[in-house]
Design a protein around this motif. Structure first.
Motif, short mmCIF file in Angstrom:
data_model
loop_
_atom_site.label_atom_id
_atom_site.label_comp_id
_atom_site.label_asym_id
_atom_site.label_seq_id
_atom_site.Cartn_x
_atom_site.Cartn_y
_atom_site.Cartn_z
N ARG A 119 9.78 -9.61 -2.05
CA ARG A 119 10.95 -10.47 -2.14
C ARG A 119 11.99 -10.11 -1.07
NH1 ARG A 119 10.34 -8.97 -8.06
NH2 ARG A 119 9.38 -10.78 -9.06
N PHE A 120 12.04 -8.83 -0.75
CA PHE A 120 12.95 -8.33 0.27
C PHE A 120 12.36 -7.03 0.81
CE2 PHE A 120 14.37 -7.11 -3.98
CZ PHE A 120 14.36 -5.72 -3.90
N PRO A 121 12.67 -6.67 2.07
CA PRO A 121 12.07 -5.46 2.63
C PRO A 121 12.63 -4.19 1.99
CG PRO A 121 13.64 -6.42 4.15
CD PRO A 121 13.51 -7.39 3.02
N VAL A 122 11.82 -3.18 1.93
CA VAL A 122 12.25 -1.86 1.43
C VAL A 122 11.78 -0.82 2.42
CG1 VAL A 122 12.19 -2.54 -1.00
CG2 VAL A 122 10.15 -1.59 0.05
N GLY A 123 12.39 0.37 2.37
CA GLY A 123 11.97 1.44 3.25
C GLY A 123 12.51 1.24 4.65
N PRO A 124 11.87 1.85 5.64
CA PRO A 124 12.39 1.85 7.03
C PRO A 124 12.58 0.44 7.58
CG PRO A 124 10.65 3.48 6.78
CD PRO A 124 10.68 2.70 5.52
N ALA A 125 11.68 -0.51 7.21
CA ALA A 125 11.77 -1.85 7.78
C ALA A 125 13.02 -2.59 7.33
CB ALA A 125 10.53 -2.67 7.39
N SER A 126 13.62 -2.14 6.23
CA SER A 126 14.81 -2.84 5.72
C SER A 126 16.06 -2.44 6.47
CB SER A 126 14.99 -2.54 4.23
OG SER A 126 15.22 -1.16 4.02
N ASP A 154 3.01 2.80 -0.48
CA ASP A 154 3.99 1.78 -0.12
C ASP A 154 4.14 0.72 -1.20
OD1 ASP A 154 4.60 3.03 2.24
OD2 ASP A 154 3.28 1.78 3.47
N VAL A 155 3.02 0.33 -1.83
CA VAL A 155 3.11 -0.67 -2.90
C VAL A 155 3.84 -0.10 -4.11
CG1 VAL A 155 1.78 -2.08 -4.53
CG2 VAL A 155 1.07 -1.95 -2.14
N ALA A 156 3.59 1.17 -4.42
CA ALA A 156 4.31 1.81 -5.52
C ALA A 156 5.80 1.88 -5.23
CB ALA A 156 3.75 3.20 -5.79
N GLY A 157 6.15 2.20 -3.97
CA GLY A 157 7.57 2.25 -3.60
C GLY A 157 8.25 0.90 -3.73
N ALA A 158 7.57 -0.15 -3.29
CA ALA A 158 8.12 -1.50 -3.43
C ALA A 158 8.23 -1.91 -4.89
CB ALA A 158 7.25 -2.50 -2.67
N THR A 159 7.29 -1.47 -5.69
CA THR A 159 7.32 -1.77 -7.13
C THR A 159 8.53 -1.12 -7.79
OG1 THR A 159 4.91 -1.99 -7.22
CG2 THR A 159 6.05 -1.55 -9.29
N ARG A 160 8.79 0.14 -7.44
CA ARG A 160 9.96 0.84 -8.01
C ARG A 160 11.26 0.12 -7.67
NH1 ARG A 160 7.09 5.29 -6.08
NH2 ARG A 160 8.49 5.57 -4.29
N ALA A 161 11.28 -0.53 -6.51
CA ALA A 161 12.48 -1.26 -6.07
C ALA A 161 12.54 -2.67 -6.63
CB ALA A 161 12.51 -1.31 -4.54
N HIS A 162 11.56 -3.04 -7.47
CA HIS A 162 11.48 -4.39 -8.02
C HIS A 162 11.42 -5.43 -6.90
CE1 HIS A 162 12.86 -3.58 -12.41
NE2 HIS A 162 12.49 -2.44 -11.85
N ALA A 163 10.76 -5.06 -5.81
CA ALA A 163 10.72 -5.93 -4.63
C ALA A 163 9.44 -6.75 -4.54
CB ALA A 163 10.86 -5.08 -3.36
N VAL A 164 8.46 -6.49 -5.40
CA VAL A 164 7.17 -7.16 -5.27
C VAL A 164 7.24 -8.59 -5.81
CG1 VAL A 164 4.74 -7.15 -5.96
CG2 VAL A 164 5.88 -5.00 -5.37
N GLU A 165 6.90 -9.54 -4.97
CA GLU A 165 6.80 -10.93 -5.38
C GLU A 165 5.38 -11.28 -5.79
OE1 GLU A 165 6.89 -14.51 -2.52
OE2 GLU A 165 8.90 -14.47 -3.41
N THR A 166 4.39 -10.81 -5.00
CA THR A 166 2.98 -11.03 -5.32
C THR A 166 2.21 -9.75 -5.04
OG1 THR A 166 3.14 -13.36 -4.66
CG2 THR A 166 0.94 -12.42 -4.86
N LEU A 167 1.52 -9.26 -6.05
CA LEU A 167 0.66 -8.09 -5.91
C LEU A 167 -0.76 -8.55 -5.64
CD1 LEU A 167 0.10 -4.98 -6.29
CD2 LEU A 167 -0.30 -5.52 -8.71
N LEU A 168 -1.39 -8.02 -4.59
CA LEU A 168 -2.78 -8.32 -4.29
C LEU A 168 -3.63 -7.11 -4.60
CD1 LEU A 168 -0.92 -9.99 -2.08
CD2 LEU A 168 -3.15 -10.58 -1.14
N VAL A 169 -4.74 -7.34 -5.29
CA VAL A 169 -5.64 -6.26 -5.67
C VAL A 169 -7.07 -6.66 -5.34
CG1 VAL A 169 -6.48 -4.78 -7.53
CG2 VAL A 169 -4.11 -5.61 -7.58
N ASP A 170 -7.77 -5.79 -4.65
CA ASP A 170 -9.20 -5.96 -4.41
C ASP A 170 -9.94 -5.06 -5.39
OD1 ASP A 170 -11.82 -6.02 -3.59
OD2 ASP A 170 -11.40 -5.70 -1.47
N PRO A 171 -10.49 -5.63 -6.48
CA PRO A 171 -11.11 -4.79 -7.51
C PRO A 171 -12.23 -3.90 -6.98
CG PRO A 171 -10.82 -7.05 -8.29
CD PRO A 171 -10.53 -7.06 -6.83
#
Length: 365
Positions: free
Chosen positions: A358-365, A271-288
């Motif tokens: 920044r905006f919803p993508v996928g089914p929720a949109s 899901d994060v990759a899909g949002a990234t492809r849509a340029h929709a990510v405002e803040t990426l969270l990563v747990d190293p």
């Protein structure tokens, strides 16, 4: 954490050598120890398949740099032609790291460098103040009005009006400092304003500042020494508080968005990759500590990322790399922020990654 400072790394086709090493220089044999630590990390790069050109670039960078004073770390990213990133850090890493790959080890870079908090430092008193801008320039500020700045010690005829003139001088001086401070804050896009001085002078300055600048103000009592040069420890502590506040707010924002049904938060690699492809990510969270060793593919557009090549609609895979580094690379390309989740944060991330959108993508949109 802003990512604009790592975005230029995307201009190189790589591959990349990423090095995080202890650059401490506080003993008589520090230079030799530094070179020994580099030699160990260099061997790791050789084992990873680093080419000789990139190694030569790093050899030159390590041996030619001036040694820092005291404890420090150093972060380097290089390709076969040049050093692309070279940062000294306040604290050395617990252990040095070295990686060679199609994508820089951006997770290690962000973990070592941390977020830069642009800071304006001010020393203020009744006569005016000294302002150190984000760029380090120091300016003395006062009204040069020649008005009195000391009240009478004893009451007498006319002392009330004299005291009023003194207070008016104080106010004009505070206004002059506030005007200079506001210009410095705006020019440097400052996120922190550290103000030293007696309580009354600080209060007068605060009252004269616009709400936005007053809202980022941290106050310290001026107990001696030259300000702003002698308050760096306090400035660092205040900046640490700002960093942690920003990080905590981002984590809370994700947790809040995850509890809603508007699709403005996603988690999991797919899901994060899909949002990234849509340029929709405002803040990426990563747990190293939780990101799997899974690799993602990326196209000529750094934001074109996916678990499989057929997910890159309209693009062709040109590289693959560790998921976290590929996603951070994409975040930098699209102007997204990155937040590293810490143990104890009250948030759950599938596959160790999540995103506020920044905006919803996928089914929720």
């Amino acid at each position: 954490m802003r990512t604009d400072w790592i975005r230029p790394l995307n201009d190189s086709d790589g591959p990349f050598a990423t090095v995080v090493l202890d650059a401490t220089h506080d003993t008589s044999d520090a230079t030799e120890q530094y070179r020994l630590r580099w030699r160990d990390l260099r061997e790791r790069l050789v084992d990873d398949g680093a080419d000789e050109a990139a190694l030569a670039v790093l050899d030159e960078a390590v041996t030619a740099a001036d040694a820092p004073d005291g404890t420090a770390g150093r972060v380097l990213v290089a390709d076969a032609a040049r050093v692309l990133l070279d940062r000294h850090t306040e604290f050395p890493p617990e252990r040095g790291t070295a990686a060679w790959g199609a994508v820089p080890d951006l997770l290690a870079v962000l973990g070592a460098v941390g977020e830069d908090v642009a800071t304006v430092v001010v020393s203020v008193d009744r006569t005016g103040g000294r302002v150190r801008g984000v760029d380090g320039t120091v300016e003395q500020v006062s009204t040069d009005s020649g008005g009195p700045v000391h009240k009478a010690n004893t009451a007498g005829p006319g002392e009330g009006s004299a005291d009023a003139r003194v207070e008016e001088t104080w106010k004009r001086n505070a206004q002059a400092v506030a005007e200079r401070v506001e210009k410095s804050v705006r020019a440097g896009n400052a996120g922190l304003l550290v103000v030293a001085g007696d309580a009354e002078s600080r209060a007068r300055l605060r009252d004269e500042l616009p709400p936005a600048s007053a809202g980022i103000m941290a106050e310290i009592e001026n107990t001696g020494g030259t300000v702003p040069e002698q308050v760096d420890d306090t400035v660092r502590a205040a900046a640490d508080e700002v960093r942690e506040t920003r990080r905590g707010e981002a984590v809370t924002s994700f947790a809040t968005a995850s509890g809603r049904s508007d699709g403005l938060a996603v988690t999991g690699l797919g899901d994060v990759a899909g949002a990234t492809r849509a340029h929709a990510v405002e803040t990426l969270l990563v747990d190293p500590s939780a990101v799997p060793g899974t690799e993602l593919v990326a196209g000529s557009d750094p934001a074109a990322v996916g678990e499989k090549a057929d997910e890159l609609v309209g693009d062709t895979p040109v590289l693959s790399g560790p998921a976290a580094n590929v996603l951070v690379r994409a975040a930098a390309a699209t102007g997204a922020a990155v937040v590293l989740v810490h143990p104890g944060d009250d948030v759950t991330l599938t596959d160790g990654v999540g995103a506020v959108l920044r905006f919803p993508v996928g089914p929720a949109s």
